[in-house]
Design an enzyme around this catalytic site. Structure first.
Site, short mmCIF file in Angstrom:
data_model
loop_
_atom_site.label_atom_id
_atom_site.label_comp_id
_atom_site.label_asym_id
_atom_site.label_seq_id
_atom_site.Cartn_x
_atom_site.Cartn_y
_atom_site.Cartn_z
CB SER A 92 -0.94 0.02 1.20
OG SER A 92 -2.04 -0.78 0.91
CE LYS A 95 -4.18 1.00 -1.25
NZ LYS A 95 -4.17 0.02 -0.21
CE1 TYR A 216 -4.82 -0.90 -4.56
CE2 TYR A 216 -4.91 -3.30 -4.69
CZ TYR A 216 -4.86 -2.14 -3.94
OH TYR A 216 -4.85 -2.22 -2.57
CE1 TYR A 268 -4.55 1.37 4.38
CE2 TYR A 268 -2.98 0.23 5.79
CZ TYR A 268 -3.40 0.63 4.53
OH TYR A 268 -2.68 0.28 3.45
CB VAL A 286 -0.02 -5.92 4.12
CG1 VAL A 286 -1.23 -5.30 4.77
CG2 VAL A 286 -0.22 -6.13 2.63
N1 GLN Z 1 -2.08 -5.33 -2.03
C1 GLN Z 1 -2.66 -5.18 -0.74
C2 GLN Z 1 -4.17 -5.28 -0.81
O1 GLN Z 1 -4.75 -4.71 -1.67
C3 GLN Z 1 -2.25 -3.89 -0.14
C4 GLN Z 1 -2.85 -3.65 1.22
C5 GLN Z 1 -1.94 -2.99 2.21
O2 GLN Z 1 -0.73 -2.90 2.01
N2 GLN Z 1 -2.50 -2.54 3.29
O3 GLN Z 1 -4.80 -5.90 -0.02
#
Ligand code: GLN
Length: 360
Positions: A92, A95, A216, A268, A286
């Protein structure tokens, strides 16, 4: 790497000088490195309380005991400790890169027509709020928001364009797509697929849903290091401009928006607590990565794959908290104010002080 030895410590000697000056610059690299080294040892104690992500099966294979950091001051030498050059998937943290490119290529209005600017208070892959209201995704740093941003990007740029930009902005030409993590996530991404189709049903995604989902997921599967993230953080800390080559990698406005959203939404449903405890705009992934921006001071990249309940690196958060306190990197810290208030952080002294000043 389960023990406390740090064979990759680059600088270990101590010095009695302060580590930060009144212009917010880290001035004592050796002392700072020693402080960070101590913080690493404390942070390692958190690892058993966390766990690596398993919902993407390939991520479940990571060694939870790894921990690395790169702190790259705008002025001064970078400090690299532990597993700072180990490759892991950006997840993430990408993003932020998607948001930067979308703001640059599609413009602010187009981006915020598709996504909001508010923290969600929900898990990163939540669908709840999306379905019960007519709302757009809360912000571009949660899965639904990033998928909406991908829908905007897809007609404008290819994944190859994105990986090239990522290499440049991270000053890391070795960034590649991790095919096995990508394949693994594509097989298990039913939640993201549901979010993407829901966004299509609401008219927010107008591109092909499967292509958008693949784009994505590829962005999440790029292999980076803590050092690459520190390089990106350093450019964000310097208003989008690279200190080394003098090139601008994004506009001031884009850098400012990215940092603001990292502070309010980057962790988050743990964003508020993190802002209070650490006070450094940060985005987690993650894969165990953390991208932090100590504005005008330093870019910081952290890698620690054992995660807490919110999906943020458990040791990484502790490490940043320690460093923020010890190196005075909190966004609202001012060295001038701190002089008279050396002890102001202790709860016991606050009330007495307030009474002494007749403000309570
Ligand atoms: N690729 C992961 C997902 O979409 C990214 C989520 C994350 O890093 N929090 O679930």
């Amino acid at each position: 790497m389960a023990d406390n030895t740090n064979e990759k410590v680059l600088v270990t000697e101590t010095a009695a000088e302060p580590v930060i000056d009144k212009h917010y610059q880290l001035i004592e690299t050796k002392r700072a490195a020693e402080i960070i080294d101590k913080a690493m040892n404390l942070a390692r104690e958190e690892i058993p309380k966390g766990a690596v992500a398993t919902y993407i099966p390939e991520l479940g294979k990571m060694d939870p005991h790894q921990l690395g950091i790169c702190l790259y001051p705008l002025k001064g030498d970078k400090i690299c400790l532990g597993d700072y050059d180990t490759r892991f998937t950006i997840q993430s943290v990408s993003k932020v890169i998607m948001l930067i490119v979308a703001l640059e290529v599609c413009g602010l209005k187009a981006v915020f027509r598709k996504v909001g600017m508010e923290p969600s208070g929900e898990a990163f892959d939540s669908l709840v709020e999306l379905d019960v209201s007519n709302s757009k995704p809360y912000n571009p740093l949660i899965n639904s928001g990033a998928l909406a941003v991908c829908g905007l990007l897809l007609p404008e740029v290819s994944f190859q364009d994105m990986i090239r930009y990522t290499r440049n902005v991270c000053s890391d030409m070795d960034i590649e797509l991790n095919e096995s993590v990508f394949d693994s996530e594509m097989k298990t991404c039913s939640r993201n697929r549901s979010i993407a189709y829901l966004l299509e049903s609401k008219g927010i995604i107008t591109t092909d849903v499967e292509d958008t989902l693949r784009f994505y997921t590829k962005m999440c599967s790029m292999n980076v290091t803590a050092e690459s993230l520190a390089n990106l953080g350093k450019k964000l800390a310097n208003d989008g401009v690279c200190v080394v080559d003098g090139k601008r990698y994004m506009s001031s406005r884009t850098a400012r928006i990215a940092k603001t959203l990292m502070l309010t939404c980057g962790m988050y449903d743990g964003s508020g607590t993190f802002a209070i405890k650490v006070g450094i705009p940060t985005k987690s992934g993650v894969g165990g990565g953390l991208l932090s921006v100590s504005d005008k001071r330093a870019g910081i990249g952290v890698f620690g794959p054992a995660l807490d309940a919110q999906g943020n690196s458990i040791a990484g958060c502790k490490l940043l908290r320690e460093i923020s306190n010890k190196l005075r990197l909190n966004l609202f810290y001012d060295p001038e104010w701190d002089k008279e208030n050396a002890d102001e952080n202790s709860d016991e002294t606050v009330l007495k002080d307030m009474q002494a000043r007749s403000v309570m």
